[in-house]
Design a protein around this motif. Structure first.
Motif, PDB file in Angstrom:
ATOM      1  N   ILE A  72      -1.776 -76.699  70.882  1.00 25.44           N
ATOM      2  CA  ILE A  72      -0.892 -77.197  70.221  1.00 25.44           C
ATOM      3  C   ILE A  72      -1.448 -77.922  68.771  1.00 25.44           C
ATOM      4  CG2 ILE A  72       0.111 -79.725  70.072  1.00 25.44           C
ATOM      5  CD1 ILE A  72       0.031 -79.889  73.174  1.00 25.44           C
ATOM      6  N   VAL A 128       4.866 -87.694  77.116  1.00 26.03           N
ATOM      7  CA  VAL A 128       3.582 -86.726  77.000  1.00 26.03           C
ATOM      8  C   VAL A 128       3.029 -87.256  78.346  1.00 26.03           C
ATOM      9  CG1 VAL A 128       1.478 -86.124  75.773  1.00 26.03           C
ATOM     10  CG2 VAL A 128       3.471 -86.400  74.671  1.00 26.03           C
ATOM     11  N   SER A 151       6.802 -91.558  75.209  1.00 25.14           N
ATOM     12  CA  SER A 151       7.450 -90.627  74.807  1.00 25.14           C
ATOM     13  C   SER A 151       7.242 -89.239  75.592  1.00 25.14           C
ATOM     14  CB  SER A 151       6.666 -89.769  73.383  1.00 25.14           C
ATOM     15  OG  SER A 151       5.386 -89.417  73.852  1.00 25.14           O
ATOM     16  N   ARG A 185      -4.482 -85.928  70.578  1.00 24.42           N
ATOM     17  CA  ARG A 185      -5.259 -84.694  71.184  1.00 24.42           C
ATOM     18  C   ARG A 185      -6.461 -85.090  71.939  1.00 24.42           C
ATOM     19  NH1 ARG A 185      -3.083 -82.239  66.719  1.00 24.42           N
ATOM     20  NH2 ARG A 185      -4.907 -81.627  65.951  1.00 24.42           N
ATOM     21  N   SER A 241      12.919 -82.929  73.211  1.00 25.02           N
ATOM     22  CA  SER A 241      12.124 -82.325  71.811  1.00 25.02           C
ATOM     23  C   SER A 241      10.486 -82.489  72.112  1.00 25.02           C
ATOM     24  CB  SER A 241      12.468 -83.313  70.785  1.00 25.02           C
ATOM     25  OG  SER A 241      11.931 -84.757  70.947  1.00 25.02           O
ATOM     26  N   LYS A 242       9.848 -82.095  71.359  1.00 28.86           N
ATOM     27  CA  LYS A 242       8.224 -81.730  71.380  1.00 28.86           C
ATOM     28  C   LYS A 242       7.787 -83.132  70.632  1.00 28.86           C
ATOM     29  CE  LYS A 242       7.570 -77.382  69.972  1.00 28.86           C
ATOM     30  NZ  LYS A 242       6.684 -76.257  69.512  1.00 28.86           N
ATOM     31  N   ALA A 243       6.901 -83.610  71.355  1.00 34.55           N
ATOM     32  CA  ALA A 243       6.006 -84.701  70.563  1.00 34.55           C
ATOM     33  C   ALA A 243       5.125 -84.188  69.549  1.00 34.55           C
ATOM     34  CB  ALA A 243       5.144 -85.367  71.786  1.00 34.55           C
ATOM     35  N   ASN A 244       5.008 -85.277  68.395  1.00 35.87           N
ATOM     36  CA  ASN A 244       4.142 -85.147  67.535  1.00 35.87           C
ATOM     37  C   ASN A 244       2.750 -85.741  67.818  1.00 35.87           C
ATOM     38  OD1 ASN A 244       6.000 -83.441  65.777  1.00 35.87           O
ATOM     39  ND2 ASN A 244       7.064 -85.481  65.239  1.00 35.87           N
TER      40      ASN A 244
END
Length: 157
Positions: A155, A51, A49, A11, A2-5
């Motif tokens: 993103i 990333v 996570s 960022r 899944s994509k990280a929030n």
């Protein structure tokens, strides 16, 4: 996977670390306007996570004597052989990247050799001896114009 929030602070942290992986966490904290402890927690979260995969030292292959950079497109006799072929490719130390690809071949590898003779030896005594490899197509890179990390500006929150 899944994509990280990622929020705006995550960022910003990533932008600083991508630009300079050795940037002190306290300096990042000052730039982001949060505490050092918060930076540590956020970087731990980003690492846990998946990333952030780590940080590494990057050496220049040419300066180290690797004068040939090549990309080899590998076609398999049977695409079902992808996993055992990749395991065998991992044993060839000249290979620095390996990708499962679409198009003419099945696998694309990037490798560095000291000269063309070394490249030829790697192809004929390494890659082509792997059971299941049907053919290879080699492209030699004459010069690497640039290399960079992904641009996280694309993103959204």
């Amino acid at each position: 996977m899944s994509k990280a929030n990622l929020d705006a602070i995550d960022r910003r942290i990533l932008k600083y670390l991508i630009a300079n992986a050795r940037m002190p966490f306290l300096e990042i904290a000052r730039e982001c306007g949060i505490s050092g402890a918060a930076i540590h927690q956020r970087i731990r979260k980003l690492t846990d996570s998946g990333v952030i995969l780590g940080s590494r030292l990057i050496v220049d292959p040419k300066v180290m004597g690797f004068d040939v950079c090549a990309y080899i497109n590998i076609t398999l006799k049977d695409p079902q052989m992808i996993k055992p072929t990749v395991e065998r490719l991992k044993e060839i130390s000249e290979i620095v990247e390996c990708h499962f690809v679409t198009g003419q071949g099945n696998i694309l590898v990037k490798l560095y050799c000291v000269d063309n003779e070394h490249l030829m030896q790697t192809i004929f005594e390494g890659i082509l001896r792997i059971q299941g490899v049907a053919a290879t197509e080699t492209t030699i890179s004459l010069d690497e114009s640039f290399q960079r990390q992904v641009n996280i500006d694309f993103i959204e929150e």
